[in-house]
Design a protein around this motif. Sequence first.
Motif, PDB file in Angstrom:
ATOM      1  N   ASP A  31     -22.232  49.013 -34.671  1.00 16.85           N
ATOM      2  CA  ASP A  31     -22.596  48.922 -33.699  1.00 16.85           C
ATOM      3  C   ASP A  31     -22.593  50.536 -33.038  1.00 16.85           C
ATOM      4  O   ASP A  31     -22.698  51.098 -32.134  1.00 16.85           O
ATOM      5  N   HIS A  78     -25.617  51.864 -32.175  1.00 17.72           N
ATOM      6  CA  HIS A  78     -26.148  51.805 -31.078  1.00 17.72           C
ATOM      7  C   HIS A  78     -26.958  53.125 -30.904  1.00 17.72           C
ATOM      8  O   HIS A  78     -27.628  53.647 -29.805  1.00 17.72           O
ATOM      9  N   ASP A 111     -25.877  47.470 -35.709  1.00 21.59           N
ATOM     10  CA  ASP A 111     -26.819  48.077 -34.501  1.00 21.59           C
ATOM     11  C   ASP A 111     -26.557  49.409 -35.298  1.00 21.59           C
ATOM     12  O   ASP A 111     -26.187  50.210 -33.662  1.00 21.59           O
ATOM     13  N   HIS A 144     -22.938  40.519 -39.663  1.00 18.81           N
ATOM     14  CA  HIS A 144     -22.588  41.655 -37.756  1.00 18.81           C
ATOM     15  C   HIS A 144     -21.850  40.493 -37.054  1.00 18.81           C
ATOM     16  O   HIS A 144     -21.209  40.510 -36.030  1.00 18.81           O
ATOM     17  N   HIS A 172     -20.104  43.648 -33.345  1.00 18.52           N
ATOM     18  CA  HIS A 172     -21.055  42.929 -32.314  1.00 18.52           C
ATOM     19  C   HIS A 172     -19.950  42.675 -31.176  1.00 18.52           C
ATOM     20  O   HIS A 172     -21.111  42.568 -30.134  1.00 18.52           O
ATOM     21  N   HIS A 194     -18.087  44.904 -28.981  1.00 21.22           N
ATOM     22  CA  HIS A 194     -17.737  45.920 -28.957  1.00 21.22           C
ATOM     23  C   HIS A 194     -16.079  45.687 -27.738  1.00 21.22           C
ATOM     24  O   HIS A 194     -16.234  46.618 -26.695  1.00 21.22           O
TER      25      HIS A 194
END
Length: 284
Positions: free
Chosen positions: A56, A58, A83, A198, A218, A220
């Motif tokens: 993640d 991002h 991600d 994920h 996923h 967070h």
Amino acid sequence: MKKSKKKVLFIILFLIVIIAGYLYWQNNSIEVSYYNFSDTSIPAEFDDYKIVQVSDLHNKDFKNQLTEKAENERPDIIVVTGDVIDRNRTDIPIAVEALEDLIEIAPVYFVTGNHEVASGVYDDLKIEMDRIGVINLDNAHDTIRINEAELGLIGIEDPLLLLLEDVEAAGSADVLLHQNIEQLYEDVDTDYTMLMSHRAELMDIYSETPVDLVLTGHAHGGQIRLPLIEGVFSPSQGFFPQYTNGVYEQRETHMVVSRGLGNSIFPFRINNRPELVVIILESE
Ligand SMILES: [Fe+2]
């Protein structure tokens, strides 16, 4: 201005600086978490085998911090559980540069997250990942060998990529995911098998398969972590999510949930620093 007013203003400014500094540290300083897994089916050759998990991102650019932290661990492999980009931040060179730096350290494996699918640029990102040598494990498997000993690594694509016709043929997305994992498990045919996926919220499905260890993200970390309550909110699990951080065990399956490194819709992490996960295998 009166002396008392000046004093109040100074206190307010001081608090703003403290809060801003805390938020900056909470969102930009990577914490390393260590999890050891011992099992009789881990071959002796893989004793002390080290896996770094990146999840993640991002599209966040940690500059050298991420590379240095990963390099310090001297991992045997690096797994990226989706991600790397965000649906609203799709700077492919930033994502590719981070992956290129990680490949200098160890072989990098990747599975998609929901944001790759939603970004609209995944095809372009995939071309770049293939070019630099990222090993794509979307519905694929790899056997890692040391001498004669083997370790299985399988991966599934994000469920957003499932084809409607395949879902209808299986009866539901859950059944199809279960079938896909079982098939990959049979294909890799190893005594100790790890799954890259994920989504943490699919633990019920993972635990109905013979997979030994699942690596996910996923959630967070639930974005804001409070004492006792732990995570406050995560995508797909909503408020007070069940799976946000650390190791979960169900039936014979263990699952690691990385808190991840970046943010998506909500821009702040609180009591929830970006996380690099290190997994160490131990032969019994
Ligand atoms: Fe994410």
